[in-house]
Each structure stands twice: as C-alpha cells, then as structure tokens.
Design an enzyme around this catalytic site. Structure first.
Site, PDB file in Angstrom:
ATOM      1  N   GLU A 290      69.072 -60.448 -78.379  1.00 30.57           N
ATOM      2  CA  GLU A 290      68.053 -59.942 -77.451  1.00 30.57           C
ATOM      3  C   GLU A 290      67.088 -61.013 -76.969  1.00 30.57           C
ATOM      4  O   GLU A 290      65.903 -60.957 -77.284  1.00 30.57           O
ATOM      5  CB  GLU A 290      67.208 -58.878 -78.152  1.00 30.57           C
ATOM      6  CG  GLU A 290      67.968 -57.709 -78.664  1.00 30.57           C
ATOM      7  CD  GLU A 290      67.103 -56.821 -79.537  1.00 30.57           C
ATOM      8  OE1 GLU A 290      67.300 -55.610 -79.484  1.00 30.57           O
ATOM      9  OE2 GLU A 290      66.232 -57.345 -80.267  1.00 30.57           O
ATOM     10  N   PRO A 291      67.558 -61.980 -76.228  1.00 27.86           N
ATOM     11  CA  PRO A 291      66.648 -63.018 -75.764  1.00 27.86           C
ATOM     12  C   PRO A 291      65.628 -62.482 -74.764  1.00 27.86           C
ATOM     13  O   PRO A 291      65.972 -61.687 -73.881  1.00 27.86           O
ATOM     14  CB  PRO A 291      67.593 -64.010 -75.073  1.00 27.86           C
ATOM     15  CG  PRO A 291      68.774 -63.197 -74.666  1.00 27.86           C
ATOM     16  CD  PRO A 291      68.928 -62.145 -75.723  1.00 27.86           C
ATOM     17  N   ARG A 293      62.100 -64.630 -74.099  1.00 28.22           N
ATOM     18  CA  ARG A 293      61.516 -65.851 -73.537  1.00 28.22           C
ATOM     19  C   ARG A 293      62.566 -66.881 -73.115  1.00 28.22           C
ATOM     20  O   ARG A 293      62.368 -67.591 -72.143  1.00 28.22           O
ATOM     21  CB  ARG A 293      60.501 -66.454 -74.517  1.00 28.22           C
ATOM     22  CG  ARG A 293      61.108 -67.267 -75.636  1.00 28.22           C
ATOM     23  CD  ARG A 293      60.041 -67.720 -76.614  1.00 28.22           C
ATOM     24  NE  ARG A 293      59.415 -66.573 -77.254  1.00 28.22           N
ATOM     25  CZ  ARG A 293      58.108 -66.456 -77.449  1.00 28.22           C
ATOM     26  NH1 ARG A 293      57.298 -67.393 -77.077  1.00 28.22           N
ATOM     27  NH2 ARG A 293      57.634 -65.386 -78.041  1.00 28.22           N
ATOM     28  N   CYS A 361      34.277 -64.356 -68.826  1.00 30.16           N
ATOM     29  CA  CYS A 361      33.059 -64.550 -69.601  1.00 30.16           C
ATOM     30  C   CYS A 361      33.383 -64.552 -71.090  1.00 30.16           C
ATOM     31  O   CYS A 361      32.973 -63.656 -71.832  1.00 30.16           O
ATOM     32  CB  CYS A 361      32.060 -63.457 -69.272  1.00 30.16           C
ATOM     33  SG  CYS A 361      31.711 -63.410 -67.531  1.00 30.16           S
TER      34      CYS A 361
HETATM   35  C1  LIG Z   1      60.060 -59.670 -78.768  1.00 29.57           C
HETATM   36  C2  LIG Z   1      61.388 -59.201 -79.138  1.00 29.57           C
HETATM   37  C3  LIG Z   1      62.520 -59.821 -78.630  1.00 29.57           C
HETATM   38  C4  LIG Z   1      62.457 -61.030 -77.738  1.00 29.57           C
HETATM   39  O1  LIG Z   1      61.894 -62.128 -78.371  1.00 29.57           O
HETATM   40  P1  LIG Z   1      61.884 -63.534 -77.610  1.00 29.57           P
HETATM   41  O2  LIG Z   1      61.159 -64.441 -78.523  1.00 29.57           O
HETATM   42  O3  LIG Z   1      61.163 -63.337 -76.331  1.00 29.57           O
HETATM   43  O4  LIG Z   1      63.313 -63.925 -77.400  1.00 29.57           O
HETATM   44  C5  LIG Z   1      63.744 -59.292 -78.948  1.00 29.57           C
HETATM   45  N1  LIG Z   1      63.864 -58.208 -79.749  1.00 29.57           N
HETATM   46  C6  LIG Z   1      62.790 -57.580 -80.259  1.00 29.57           C
HETATM   47  C7  LIG Z   1      62.984 -56.390 -81.105  1.00 29.57           C
HETATM   48  C8  LIG Z   1      61.522 -58.056 -79.987  1.00 29.57           C
HETATM   49  O5  LIG Z   1      60.466 -57.445 -80.512  1.00 29.57           O
END
Ligand SMILES: *Cc1c(COP(=O)(O)O)cnc(C)c1O
Length: 431
Positions: A290-291, A293, A361
């Site tokens: 699940e990428p 970033r 601020c």
């Molecule tokens: C945040 C998250 C991701 C993605 O993480 P990255 O660091 O953006 O790749 C994937 N799976 C789950 C469950 C997350 O909480």
C-alpha cells in the site's frame, strides 16, 4: 538534483517536469501545489510491474489515498488497474464520485463509525480492513441488515518497530491499530470472523510504519505474517489467500535520504515470502502493498512568494512565505526535512542562511530551519520540493488561510486539478 524531474533552465529558473516554475507561479498565483502526473504514473507502473513480476498472480499495489486525495488522482489511477485504500466516508465519496470502481477499494481505519460502514457498503467498497472486535461485530451486523456478504481482511499487529518516527510507526503490539498476534487476540478475532455469517474473510493485513528505507521491516513482517497464516491454518483449517504488507517505503526529501529502488525491495520481500511459504507448506497468498508517499511525494512541489525577509543581527534570519503550516504542516508535526530552493535564482550562490517560515500566528509555523539560499527579495519565488504526499491532504484553514490550488503537469499540458479556495469558499458553511 534530488529527483530527475527537477532542473534549472537558461534563465536560472527552477523547472519541474520541464515547466518553468516562475512562469507557473505567474500563471496560477502562489502558494501553488504542483503535481507531476508523469512521475505519479511512473511510480504506479513501477510498483505494479515489479509486483506482477516477483509475486504470485493477482498481487498488486494499492495507492494509500490519504497521501494525496482529490478526484483527479482517482481518474488517473482508474485506468492503471491498481487498487486504492480509503479511510473515511470522505475519501470513499471522493473516489466514487470520480468514477473509480469501488470494488477495487480497501476500507481502512481504526474507528469506522456505523454510518461509515453503511456508506462504504452502499458505495460497494470491495473489502474492509477490519481493525478490531467491535468493528467485526458492527460490519457483520450491518452487512446482515443490508443482506450482503462483506469481504474483509483483518489488520493484525506483528509487533515490529521499524525505527522511524514514533508518530509514523504503527506495527508495534501497543499500537492503536490492529489486533496483536503476540497476545493471542489476533487468533481469537480470526476465529470469530470465520464464524460470522455475513462476512467472508480473505486474509490478513499489517502495516509497520512509514519512511522505511531498508527491506528488513517488510521481510520481518512477512515472516511473522506467514507464520501466523500457518498457525491459523493449523488451528482452524482456514488458508489465507491474501496477505497485505502495508505501505511505508521511503522517499528522498533531501540529499541525505538514500535513493531506493522499489523493484529491488519488492523482489527481496517476495523471495522471502515465497521460501517461507515453502518451508511452512502453505499456498503462497496473493500479496498487496500500500504505497502512499512513494507514489506521490516526489511528484509534488510547492511554490511560494517570498514576503518579509528579516535579519536579526547576531542571531538568525527569517524568510517569510505566503503559505506555511496550513499547506504543509509536516515540519510542525514531525520536524520533517525538506529541500528548499530559490526558484527565481536557482543557480545563485547560497550565501544566506535562514529559517523559512509561514504566515500563521504560531512560532511553530516553520517549513524548514537553516536553509542555505541566495538572499531572496520580496516577490521572488521559493520552491519546497517533494511535497506531493501529506501536504494538500493535510492542509487546513487555520487563520482562515485559503488552501492553494493543485496544478497537474504532464508532457502535454499544465492543468488545474483542484481550484484555489476563495474567500467565499472559506465562509460557505458559516450560517
Ligand atoms: C499511511 C498508510 C499507508 C501509506 O504509508 P506511506 O508511508 O505513505 O507509504 C499504507 N497503509 C496504511 C494502513 C497506512 O496507514
């Protein structure tokens, strides 16, 4: 430069995916989010191809939408064939109203409300990632009321700390996410899920954290998960067909971050999972990753206009910009490193050191400290690189600052994906 979509042209202006950033700032105004569409697609295809090549059939990436969520990204991803993660009714609505096929969506979150669960089922979200017992019962009950069988996977915590920032580490036993393997509760919830009438259990999920550069945390997570899948098979006879290893591969925010080859990491994880399955004598599950970033971060850049330049003799210097923590809260949240460049004069000597700060601020409204750049003049354009992830999606209206637009850049054209918020928009919900 830190990424191959960034360069400097003959005018000394910073360019992004071939576009002159100073001209884009003039055309669209500042602050401005830029997204390099070609780079997004390059990463998506790299992940998809590597997973297809090294992992069992059907293995594929899911884009974690929380990193960058607007309708246009879902339109782009729809045709790429990859899946998506959603974590709220808002993300579900955004994706489905953009025409994304919701059977390709996984619904995450540690506290889905009954209303979220109903909305997700009404939106035909393909699979729920069930976080705990309360949710399992709620999903089973609501699926029953709606007369549907809901596919789920169970999020379990493998008990790994990937040694990144505490706030982005999520795989340890005491995490707010998931059900722990170590305590026996993961086995317990698995048995309950298998007994639920209106639920079909497909497999398991874990996510160990973010901004990870090594393969070990994923390999270790894989080992624990395969062992768990084996134990589940032994105790219940259920053989998981799907293993989701989460997101979190790192990206380069500065030159100090290593360059990483995603295919290499994927191949390492794949080969480890494969040999473990052989050792345990279980069928190799389909793998999902699940990428977030690593798909969008270096596809993004933020442009600002320089405002006040303040020199405190004998102390420090400040460069104030026309945005800040409202469009990029990540320094305020995690002291995240970023690369800052004076886009108007990118080749000039960097003989001035300053804190680049926002307009809110709050003394903590900082984009980056100790930035070396040519001394900027009021009105010049400053670029912050690698802002494609968790910037637009985390933006707020604090101090009633309106959020910047998102402009997409591809090899043919630049176009608006999200409009600039207007002053009327800011008051649109006020009675
Ligand atoms: C945040 C998250 C991701 C993605 O993480 P990255 O660091 O953006 O790749 C994937 N799976 C789950 C469950 C997350 O909480």
């Amino acid at each position: 430069m830190i990424c191959d979509n960034i360069s400097v042209n003959e005018k000394g202006h910073l360019t992004f995916n071939g576009y002159d950033t100073v001209e884009l700032a003039e055309k669209y105004g500042t602050p401005l989010y830029l997204m390099d569409e070609d780079k997004i697609l390059q990463h998506v295809r790299e992940y998809a191809a590597a997973m297809k090549k090294h992992m069992p059939e059907g293995s594929k990436p899911e884009f974690a939408g929380k990193a960058f969520c607007c309708r246009q990204i879902y339109r782009l991803l729809k045709d790429e064939g990859i899946d998506i993660d959603v974590v709220s009714s808002g993300e579900i609505y955004t994706a489905s109203s953009a025409g994304f096929p919701m059977e390709r969506a996984y619904f995450h979150g540690n506290n889905k409300t009954d209303r979220d669960i109903e909305f997700a089922m009404e939106s035909k979200v393909g699979c729920f990632v069930v976080d705990g017992l309360d949710e399992l019962e709620a999903v089973n009950r609501i699926a029953g009321e709606k007369g549907v069988t809901q596919n789920i996977i169970l999020r379990v915590t493998p008990g790994i700390d990937p040694h990144t920032h505490k706030k982005i580490s999520t795989g340890s036993v005491d995490s707010k996410f998931g059900t722990a393997i170590e305590t026996g509760q993961a086995m317990e919830i698995t048995k309950k899920a298998l007994a639920c009438e209106n639920i079909k259990l497909l497999g398991f999920h874990c996510h160990v954290g973010s901004q990870i550069f090594e393969s070990d945390p994923f390999v270790t997570a894989g080992e624990i998960m395969i062992k768990f899948i084996f134990d589940v098979k032994t105790e219940t006879g259920f053989e998981a067909g799907l293993l989701n290893l989460g997101g979190g591969l790192g990206v380069r925010y500065t030159e100090n971050d290593p360059e990483i080859c995603y295919e290499e990491k994927i191949a390492e994880v794949a080969s480890s999972v494969k040999s473990l399955c052989k050792d345990f004598g279980i069928k190799e599950p389909k793998i999902m990753m699940e990428p977030g970033r690593s798909i969008v971060a270096d596809a993004g850049m933020t442009l600002y206009s320089v405002g006040t330049v303040k020199e405190i003799t004998g102390y420090k210097n400040y460069v104030s910009i026309d945005g800040g923590m409202t469009d990029n809260p990540r320094y305020a949240l995690y002291e995240s490193p970023y690369t800052v460049i004076l886009a108007s004069r990118a080749n000039d000597n960097k003989d001035f050191t300053a804190s680049v700060v926002g307009r809110c601020c709050e003394s903590g409204d900082i984009i980056q400290e100790n930035v070396a750049l040519a001394k900027p003049k009021r009105g010049e354009i400053l670029a912050v690189l690698t802002t494609g992830a968790y910037n637009y999606s985390m933006a707020s209206n604090y101090n009633r600052v309106n959020r910047p637009p998102v402009v997409m850049l591809n090899s043919e054209k630049d176009y608006l994906a999200v409009k600039r918020e207007s002053l009327e928009d800011l008051c649109s919900l006020d009675i």
